[in-house]
Motif scaffolding. Structure first.
Motif, PDB file in Angstrom:
ATOM      1  N   ILE A 193       0.888  -1.162   0.000  1.00  0.00           N
ATOM      2  CA  ILE A 193       0.000   0.000   0.000  1.00  0.00           C
ATOM      3  C   ILE A 193       0.920   1.204   0.000  1.00  0.00           C
ATOM      4  CG2 ILE A 193      -1.706   1.361   1.257  1.00  0.00           C
ATOM      5  CD1 ILE A 193      -2.738  -1.170   2.539  1.00  0.00           C
ATOM      6  N   GLU A 194       0.718   2.094  -0.947  1.00  0.00           N
ATOM      7  CA  GLU A 194       1.475   3.344  -0.986  1.00  0.00           C
ATOM      8  C   GLU A 194       0.531   4.478  -0.625  1.00  0.00           C
ATOM      9  OE1 GLU A 194       3.350   3.729  -4.814  1.00  0.00           O
ATOM     10  OE2 GLU A 194       4.923   2.324  -4.266  1.00  0.00           O
ATOM     11  N   LEU A 195       0.938   5.233   0.361  1.00  0.00           N
ATOM     12  CA  LEU A 195       0.189   6.381   0.855  1.00  0.00           C
ATOM     13  C   LEU A 195       1.151   7.566   0.866  1.00  0.00           C
ATOM     14  CD1 LEU A 195      -1.079   4.178   3.731  1.00  0.00           C
ATOM     15  CD2 LEU A 195      -2.601   5.087   1.990  1.00  0.00           C
ATOM     16  N   PRO A 196       1.443   8.138  -0.314  1.00  0.00           N
ATOM     17  CA  PRO A 196       2.504   9.146  -0.428  1.00  0.00           C
ATOM     18  C   PRO A 196       2.377  10.308   0.545  1.00  0.00           C
ATOM     19  CG  PRO A 196       1.692   8.524  -2.589  1.00  0.00           C
ATOM     20  CD  PRO A 196       0.785   7.873  -1.580  1.00  0.00           C
ATOM     21  N   TYR A 197       1.180  10.691   0.899  1.00  0.00           N
ATOM     22  CA  TYR A 197       0.965  11.830   1.778  1.00  0.00           C
ATOM     23  C   TYR A 197       1.466  11.588   3.194  1.00  0.00           C
ATOM     24  CZ  TYR A 197      -2.944   8.857   2.998  1.00  0.00           C
ATOM     25  OH  TYR A 197      -3.694   7.779   3.370  1.00  0.00           O
ATOM     26  N   LEU A 198       1.628  10.350   3.624  1.00  0.00           N
ATOM     27  CA  LEU A 198       2.067  10.082   4.994  1.00  0.00           C
ATOM     28  C   LEU A 198       3.481  10.587   5.254  1.00  0.00           C
ATOM     29  CD1 LEU A 198       0.679   6.519   5.819  1.00  0.00           C
ATOM     30  CD2 LEU A 198      -0.240   8.757   6.462  1.00  0.00           C
ATOM     31  N   ALA A 199       4.303  10.671   4.214  1.00  0.00           N
ATOM     32  CA  ALA A 199       5.672  11.162   4.396  1.00  0.00           C
ATOM     33  C   ALA A 199       5.672  12.578   4.947  1.00  0.00           C
ATOM     34  CB  ALA A 199       6.429  11.102   3.074  1.00  0.00           C
ATOM     35  N   SER A 200       4.651  13.389   4.605  1.00  0.00           N
ATOM     36  CA  SER A 200       4.643  14.767   5.087  1.00  0.00           C
ATOM     37  C   SER A 200       4.339  14.879   6.570  1.00  0.00           C
ATOM     38  CB  SER A 200       3.688  15.646   4.287  1.00  0.00           C
ATOM     39  OG  SER A 200       2.565  15.005   3.877  1.00  0.00           O
ATOM     40  N   ILE A 201       3.898  13.801   7.201  1.00  0.00           N
ATOM     41  CA  ILE A 201       3.702  13.844   8.657  1.00  0.00           C
ATOM     42  C   ILE A 201       4.641  12.870   9.362  1.00  0.00           C
ATOM     43  CG2 ILE A 201       1.347  14.740   8.612  1.00  0.00           C
ATOM     44  CD1 ILE A 201       0.346  11.869   9.059  1.00  0.00           C
ATOM     45  N   GLY A 202       5.712  12.479   8.647  1.00  0.00           N
ATOM     46  CA  GLY A 202       6.761  11.680   9.257  1.00  0.00           C
ATOM     47  C   GLY A 202       6.469  10.192   9.345  1.00  0.00           C
ATOM     48  N   LEU A 203       5.472   9.707   8.636  1.00  0.00           N
ATOM     49  CA  LEU A 203       5.160   8.275   8.643  1.00  0.00           C
ATOM     50  C   LEU A 203       5.620   7.645   7.330  1.00  0.00           C
ATOM     51  CD1 LEU A 203       1.562   8.398  10.144  1.00  0.00           C
ATOM     52  CD2 LEU A 203       3.677   7.740  11.305  1.00  0.00           C
ATOM     53  N   PRO A 204       5.888   6.342   7.349  1.00  0.00           N
ATOM     54  CA  PRO A 204       6.340   5.694   6.115  1.00  0.00           C
ATOM     55  C   PRO A 204       5.251   5.743   5.040  1.00  0.00           C
ATOM     56  CG  PRO A 204       6.384   4.153   7.979  1.00  0.00           C
ATOM     57  CD  PRO A 204       5.812   5.427   8.466  1.00  0.00           C
ATOM     58  N   PRO A 205       5.602   6.145   3.831  1.00  0.00           N
ATOM     59  CA  PRO A 205       4.616   6.233   2.761  1.00  0.00           C
ATOM     60  C   PRO A 205       4.346   4.898   2.059  1.00  0.00           C
ATOM     61  CG  PRO A 205       6.713   7.025   1.989  1.00  0.00           C
ATOM     62  CD  PRO A 205       6.893   6.709   3.450  1.00  0.00           C
ATOM     63  N   ARG A 206       5.060   3.852   2.469  1.00  0.00           N
ATOM     64  CA  ARG A 206       4.940   2.548   1.800  1.00  0.00           C
ATOM     65  C   ARG A 206       4.854   1.465   2.871  1.00  0.00           C
ATOM     66  NH1 ARG A 206       6.492   0.513  -3.350  1.00  0.00           N
ATOM     67  NH2 ARG A 206       7.437  -1.541  -3.226  1.00  0.00           N
ATOM     68  N   ILE A 207       3.790   0.671   2.813  1.00  0.00           N
ATOM     69  CA  ILE A 207       3.590  -0.430   3.747  1.00  0.00           C
ATOM     70  C   ILE A 207       3.663  -1.700   2.904  1.00  0.00           C
ATOM     71  CG2 ILE A 207       2.015  -1.471   5.406  1.00  0.00           C
ATOM     72  CD1 ILE A 207       1.358   2.042   4.622  1.00  0.00           C
ATOM     73  N   ALA A 208       4.644  -2.562   3.195  1.00  0.00           N
ATOM     74  CA  ALA A 208       4.929  -3.701   2.323  1.00  0.00           C
ATOM     75  C   ALA A 208       4.663  -5.032   3.011  1.00  0.00           C
ATOM     76  CB  ALA A 208       6.382  -3.642   1.865  1.00  0.00           C
ATOM     77  N   GLY A 209       3.990  -5.919   2.295  1.00  0.00           N
ATOM     78  CA  GLY A 209       3.750  -7.277   2.762  1.00  0.00           C
ATOM     79  C   GLY A 209       2.556  -7.380   3.696  1.00  0.00           C
ATOM     80  N   PRO A 210       1.926  -8.525   3.717  1.00  0.00           N
ATOM     81  CA  PRO A 210       0.730  -8.712   4.528  1.00  0.00           C
ATOM     82  C   PRO A 210       0.904  -8.409   6.025  1.00  0.00           C
ATOM     83  CG  PRO A 210       0.923 -10.487   2.939  1.00  0.00           C
ATOM     84  CD  PRO A 210       2.189  -9.676   2.853  1.00  0.00           C
ATOM     85  N   ASP A 211       2.062  -8.742   6.606  1.00  0.00           N
ATOM     86  CA  ASP A 211       2.251  -8.486   8.040  1.00  0.00           C
ATOM     87  C   ASP A 211       2.259  -6.995   8.355  1.00  0.00           C
ATOM     88  OD1 ASP A 211       2.319 -11.208   8.598  1.00  0.00           O
ATOM     89  OD2 ASP A 211       4.511 -11.316   8.529  1.00  0.00           O
ATOM     90  N   GLU A 212       2.995  -6.208   7.552  1.00  0.00           N
ATOM     91  CA  GLU A 212       3.020  -4.753   7.772  1.00  0.00           C
ATOM     92  C   GLU A 212       1.653  -4.141   7.481  1.00  0.00           C
ATOM     93  OE1 GLU A 212       6.109  -2.449   5.940  1.00  0.00           O
ATOM     94  OE2 GLU A 212       7.672  -3.847   6.562  1.00  0.00           O
TER      95      GLU A 212
END
Length: 139
Positions: free
Chosen positions: A31-50
């Motif tokens: 899942i890519e959520l590019p906007y999360l980078a602007s609040i200091g969170l990872p913009p990319r969540i990879a794999g079912p566990d994450e």
């Protein structure tokens, strides 16, 4: 094997169930959520566990999170694009009202990529302690 449209409908229907939602993704799905980078969170969540952990965290902020009014505008066997909305309250009682736009890429019946966008300012107002004041300044 599920099409991209079927996967998008399943994703929007199961978002409140972290295990069911994570199971829709390929082992290397993201899942890519590019906007999360602007609040200091990872913009990319990879794999079912994450992805499962991300949804668990989301449900801690918005316990009855769920998508409403799903509309799919582009539908091919391996890609779908749609909009889906949410209108709930956060644990603090603040309104969390958004319309997401999502592009989904399917591969072998699983989600390979889901890139979503939303209104970051509205999200910050809903979930950050000081609202938009907590968004780091750029420049």
């Amino acid at each position: 094997m599920r099409s991209a449209r079927g996967l998008m409908l399943a994703y929007t229907a199961t978002i409140a169930d972290p295990d069911a939602t994570a199971a829709l993704f390929a082992d290397d799905g993201v899942i890519e959520l590019p906007y999360l980078a602007s609040i200091g969170l990872p913009p990319r969540i990879a794999g079912p566990d994450e992805i499962r952990a991300f949804i668990v965290g989301l449900l801690k902020m918005v316990p009855d999170f769920g998508f409403d009014h799903v509309a799919i505008f582009i539908d091919t066997p391996d890609q779908a694009f749609g909009e889906y909305s949410v209108d709930r309250s956060t644990v603090t009682g603040r309104p969390f009202s958004q319309t997401y736009a999502g592009r989904l890429v399917a591969e072998q019946g699983k989600i390979k990529l889901l890139r979503e966008s939303l209104d970051l300012v509205r999200a910050a107002r809903a979930v950050l302690p000081n609202g938009v004041a907590d968004i780091p300044a750029h420049g």
